[in-house]
Design a protein around this motif. Sequence first.
Motif, mmCIF file in Angstrom:
data_model
loop_
_atom_site.group_PDB
_atom_site.id
_atom_site.type_symbol
_atom_site.label_atom_id
_atom_site.label_comp_id
_atom_site.label_asym_id
_atom_site.label_seq_id
_atom_site.Cartn_x
_atom_site.Cartn_y
_atom_site.Cartn_z
ATOM 1 N N LYS A 167 21.402 57.784 27.619
ATOM 2 C CA LYS A 167 20.822 57.110 28.776
ATOM 3 C C LYS A 167 20.866 55.597 28.597
ATOM 4 O O LYS A 167 21.418 54.885 29.412
ATOM 5 N N TRP A 168 20.278 55.102 27.517
ATOM 6 C CA TRP A 168 20.172 53.658 27.315
ATOM 7 C C TRP A 168 20.813 53.226 26.008
ATOM 8 O O TRP A 168 20.631 53.879 24.982
ATOM 9 N N VAL A 169 21.550 52.123 26.065
ATOM 10 C CA VAL A 169 22.081 51.490 24.848
ATOM 11 C C VAL A 169 21.909 49.978 24.995
ATOM 12 O O VAL A 169 22.312 49.392 26.009
ATOM 13 N N GLY A 170 21.291 49.354 24.010
ATOM 14 C CA GLY A 170 21.140 47.909 24.021
ATOM 15 C C GLY A 170 22.349 47.226 23.404
ATOM 16 O O GLY A 170 23.003 47.782 22.511
ATOM 17 N N PRO A 227 8.671 56.093 27.719
ATOM 18 C CA PRO A 227 9.849 55.665 28.482
ATOM 19 C C PRO A 227 11.083 55.551 27.590
ATOM 20 O O PRO A 227 11.071 54.834 26.589
ATOM 21 N N LEU A 228 12.153 56.221 27.988
ATOM 22 C CA LEU A 228 13.366 56.219 27.169
ATOM 23 C C LEU A 228 13.920 54.809 26.969
ATOM 24 O O LEU A 228 14.440 54.499 25.902
ATOM 25 N N ILE A 229 13.816 53.962 27.976
ATOM 26 C CA ILE A 229 14.390 52.621 27.866
ATOM 27 C C ILE A 229 13.762 51.846 26.720
ATOM 28 O O ILE A 229 14.402 51.007 26.093
ATOM 29 N N GLU A 230 12.501 52.142 26.415
ATOM 30 C CA GLU A 230 11.820 51.452 25.326
ATOM 31 C C GLU A 230 12.074 52.121 23.983
ATOM 32 O O GLU A 230 11.693 51.597 22.931
ATOM 33 N N GLU A 236 22.237 51.012 19.612
ATOM 34 C CA GLU A 236 20.800 51.038 19.920
ATOM 35 C C GLU A 236 20.592 52.047 21.052
ATOM 36 O O GLU A 236 20.604 51.699 22.225
ATOM 37 N N VAL A 237 20.390 53.303 20.685
ATOM 38 C CA VAL A 237 20.588 54.418 21.613
ATOM 39 C C VAL A 237 19.307 55.192 21.893
ATOM 40 O O VAL A 237 18.513 55.451 20.986
ATOM 41 N N ALA A 238 19.144 55.591 23.149
ATOM 42 C CA ALA A 238 18.140 56.589 23.519
ATOM 43 C C ALA A 238 18.763 57.525 24.550
ATOM 44 O O ALA A 238 19.525 57.089 25.420
ATOM 45 N N GLY A 239 18.440 58.805 24.444
ATOM 46 C CA GLY A 239 19.004 59.776 25.371
ATOM 47 C C GLY A 239 18.316 61.116 25.252
ATOM 48 O O GLY A 239 17.207 61.217 24.713
ATOM 49 N N THR A 276 8.577 46.783 22.678
ATOM 50 C CA THR A 276 10.031 46.833 22.849
ATOM 51 C C THR A 276 10.429 46.657 24.316
ATOM 52 O O THR A 276 11.601 46.803 24.652
ATOM 53 N N LYS A 277 9.465 46.352 25.166
ATOM 54 C CA LYS A 277 9.712 46.265 26.613
ATOM 55 C C LYS A 277 9.898 44.843 27.095
ATOM 56 O O LYS A 277 10.779 44.557 27.907
ATOM 57 N N GLU A 278 9.060 43.918 26.597
ATOM 58 C CA GLU A 278 9.042 42.561 27.143
ATOM 59 C C GLU A 278 10.326 41.788 26.911
ATOM 60 O O GLU A 278 10.613 40.833 27.634
#
Length: 339
Positions: free
Chosen positions: A43-46, A122-125, A73-76, A297-299
């Motif tokens: 889903k998300w990679v930074g 939240p996955l993005i975080e 930098e992965v979340a899924g 990890t959001k801001e």
Amino acid sequence: MELVDYDGEGTQMCAVMEDIGKIMIKRALIPDPKDNEVRVKVKWVGICGSDVEVFRGAREPEFITYPTRLGHEVAGIIDKVGEHVIGLKVGDHVTLRYVWGAFAEYVCCDPFSVKVLPKEFPLIEGSLIEVLPPLIHTAEIAQISPSKNVLIMGQGVSGLAMTQVISLFSPRNLAVTDLFDEKLELAKKYGATHTYKLPSKDSKTMDIVGKDFPDGFDVVIPCLLEGSGMVDAINAAAQNGRIIMYGCIGTCHEPIDFFKIHKKRLDIFSTEPKRDIDNRRLFEEGLRLVMDGLVNTKETITHIFPLERIDEAFAIRNQHKGDTIHVMIDCQSDGEHHA
């Protein structure tokens, strides 16, 4: 990952760094996990600073060659589990570590690289939790105590997370440097006791901070990309000090005075955990710090792009600006995200 020249069932988008400054979307087969692997629907990679270094061509051939694939930098979400895997299951929300080439819709990896996240988180975080193990390891190696003065050089994505972690170890003073006011303001919020704006990337740290810390720092943590920052770190270290190389892993093109290291009796350490068991322990501790609200990890997320616009995302991330910190890639979007 096997690239193909067609778009159809069983294929996915993935990003390929063709050459310096040239990243593009290609098609590849969706991989199947081996018996001891899981497949993750990314889903998300930074975009990490190390990805930017490859994009700029600032890494030597022994580090990377082109074409290559980036993203770590992965979340899924796990969507398929190999026959011999226990514990992990389809539907688990996860963050990954030591998985490269994740600017794609699907990746396969072994359970060692996986940390399950609470589904309400939240996955993005979750993607940035990947950087927490070496940050915590840095603090442990540094042997920080309330009697020590600490300097963190650079307040990018990892530098700001480092400031939050180091502040939990209660140093006497926590000084940070950066080129941009926006990042220094966040650093103050995250526990820095002293913030210093450098006039330019070539500024000498002790020229700026020396009047407040004339003897240097007991612990120096460079969170810079270029290896030449180590020259500045050595100059900023106090007698009997420690330098923990979270950053400065690129090639150093300036001479290093090893006599100065000897004269100051400095210790220099790298940050990646050497033992697999430590990596797992630190992965768990990092997740707990974020879950408990102690590391934000959001801001630092300033931009979001869909995978198909990854070239624009890298162009933005490559600009050295105060309002650009963490650029995220949505690998499962409908293309509607905007910077």
